[in-house]
Scaffold this motif. Sequence first.
Motif, mmCIF file in Angstrom:
data_model
loop_
_atom_site.group_PDB
_atom_site.id
_atom_site.type_symbol
_atom_site.label_atom_id
_atom_site.label_comp_id
_atom_site.label_asym_id
_atom_site.label_seq_id
_atom_site.Cartn_x
_atom_site.Cartn_y
_atom_site.Cartn_z
ATOM 1 N N GLN A 217 0.853 -1.190 0.000
ATOM 2 C CA GLN A 217 0.000 0.000 0.000
ATOM 3 C C GLN A 217 0.885 1.234 0.000
ATOM 4 O O GLN A 217 1.926 1.270 0.665
ATOM 5 C CB GLN A 217 -0.916 0.007 1.233
ATOM 6 N N ASN A 219 0.296 5.399 0.498
ATOM 7 C CA ASN A 219 -0.701 6.407 0.825
ATOM 8 C C ASN A 219 -0.137 7.335 1.887
ATOM 9 O O ASN A 219 1.042 7.230 2.237
ATOM 10 C CB ASN A 219 -1.998 5.734 1.313
ATOM 11 N N TYR A 222 -1.563 8.672 7.643
ATOM 12 C CA TYR A 222 -2.885 8.616 8.272
ATOM 13 C C TYR A 222 -3.727 7.503 7.664
ATOM 14 O O TYR A 222 -4.361 6.724 8.380
ATOM 15 C CB TYR A 222 -3.589 9.967 8.104
ATOM 16 N N GLU A 223 -3.725 7.428 6.332
ATOM 17 C CA GLU A 223 -4.519 6.396 5.659
ATOM 18 C C GLU A 223 -3.958 5.004 5.931
ATOM 19 O O GLU A 223 -4.718 4.039 6.095
ATOM 20 C CB GLU A 223 -4.578 6.657 4.150
ATOM 21 N N HIS A 226 -5.232 4.220 9.551
ATOM 22 C CA HIS A 226 -6.675 4.091 9.769
ATOM 23 C C HIS A 226 -7.395 3.258 8.707
ATOM 24 O O HIS A 226 -8.469 2.723 8.980
ATOM 25 C CB HIS A 226 -7.327 5.471 9.850
ATOM 26 N N GLU A 227 -6.828 3.137 7.509
ATOM 27 C CA GLU A 227 -7.487 2.391 6.445
ATOM 28 C C GLU A 227 -6.508 1.466 5.728
ATOM 29 O O GLU A 227 -6.310 1.568 4.509
ATOM 30 C CB GLU A 227 -8.150 3.352 5.455
ATOM 31 N N GLN A 229 -5.159 -1.561 3.679
ATOM 32 C CA GLN A 229 -5.841 -2.345 2.655
ATOM 33 C C GLN A 229 -5.421 -3.809 2.656
ATOM 34 O O GLN A 229 -5.913 -4.592 1.858
ATOM 35 C CB GLN A 229 -5.564 -1.732 1.276
ATOM 36 N N ALA A 234 -1.994 -3.739 8.235
ATOM 37 C CA ALA A 234 -2.648 -3.537 9.533
ATOM 38 C C ALA A 234 -1.798 -4.067 10.668
ATOM 39 O O ALA A 234 -1.710 -3.460 11.745
ATOM 40 C CB ALA A 234 -4.012 -4.231 9.532
ATOM 41 N N HIS A 261 -21.683 -0.691 12.717
ATOM 42 C CA HIS A 261 -20.846 0.338 12.086
ATOM 43 C C HIS A 261 -21.340 0.533 10.663
ATOM 44 O O HIS A 261 -21.790 -0.409 10.007
ATOM 45 C CB HIS A 261 -19.376 -0.090 12.086
ATOM 46 N N ILE A 263 -19.875 0.881 7.871
ATOM 47 C CA ILE A 263 -19.262 0.120 6.781
ATOM 48 C C ILE A 263 -19.851 -1.277 6.652
ATOM 49 O O ILE A 263 -19.740 -1.919 5.609
ATOM 50 C CB ILE A 263 -17.725 0.028 6.929
ATOM 51 N N HIS A 341 -12.832 4.099 13.186
ATOM 52 C CA HIS A 341 -12.471 3.441 11.927
ATOM 53 C C HIS A 341 -12.506 1.939 12.167
ATOM 54 O O HIS A 341 -11.687 1.419 12.910
ATOM 55 C CB HIS A 341 -11.065 3.848 11.475
ATOM 56 N N VAL A 343 -11.860 -1.546 10.566
ATOM 57 C CA VAL A 343 -11.135 -2.137 9.439
ATOM 58 C C VAL A 343 -11.419 -3.630 9.408
ATOM 59 O O VAL A 343 -11.089 -4.358 10.355
ATOM 60 C CB VAL A 343 -9.624 -1.885 9.572
#
Length: 354
Positions: A217, A219, A222-223, A226-227, A229, A234, A261, A263, A341, A343
Amino acid sequence: MSALLSLKKVAIQLAGHRIVDELSFDLEPGDIGCLMGPSGCGKTTLLRAIAGFTPISNGSIELHGQLVSDSGKSVPTEQRQVGMMFQDFSLFPHLNVADNIRFGIEHLPSTEQEQRIKELLQRIGLNGYQKRFPHELSGGQQQRIALARALAPKPQLMLLDEPFSSLDAELRELLAQDVRFLLKEEGITALLVTHDQQEAFAMADKAGVMYSGQLLQWNTPYELYHEPQHQLVADFIGRGVLLQGQIREHQLHCALGVIDHEILCEQGNHDVTFLVRPDDVIITDRADSKLTAVVTGRGFRGSHYLYTLELPDTSQVLAVGASHQPLNEGTQVGIDIDFDHLVVFDSDVCELPD
């Protein structure tokens, strides 16, 4: 705006082993990028290829839109306008500070050399150190001089290979912030390689996580936090744990109870793996919570403790608590869950992307 550095499906093979596998990313002018990953993932090899020290077997590397490397071409390092800063500083012990900085700008008129040396020493906070030798400097001072020497020729791109690894943790973070400020002040694009997340977070505008030669990944930090992929992202970024659960009727059923949540509204019924960060878990008064846990470990972090909590099903999560109210191991506490967030990954199978 066109990218200053562009890698397109870069592959590197050494001694019959593929070290980097079809890796692509762009770095915009003035941005600071960072490649993170465990030892042996290929990040330093990739940095050497960008510098021109290591050939690539496939793909391409461009600087300012100009091709500098592909399978049949490699522009020499000295023609790439790339500066490098290494973890071992590589200062010349027989040269004083001024002459170490002067090394890359000896082609300039002497008055310009002196002006650039003076300017850089002021910027790194070591004005007046011109006549000192490397052995007379602290580790942090040596690193600042190494940075000044690399910046002196005003390279288009600065490459930093684990530049703070030999320094203590507090000095690493302080230097990372100082180096970011200096690079931004000089307007120099940079790419940092490190395994230290705090360095990456302190310095980078964009960051990527590598694993087994692949970029999982790319990015903003921050991404990535928190996000993520990918499960490996993670697991690598930040402190957290991966737990198992099932999504049923747009709710997550797991050891933490039933989680709602937004999502989950787009998810069908299936087994999942999900990420729990310490900031998702709130320690409460036991009587006020439906969910309890037992403190099985704690680590003092100055302003707070980082606790390991065991849930009723024996799975564990991490949580943060105030340092002035320590909880002893064996203490039963109540916890609440607050996922800003959430995930969620489709399964517990951790596969690399094709």
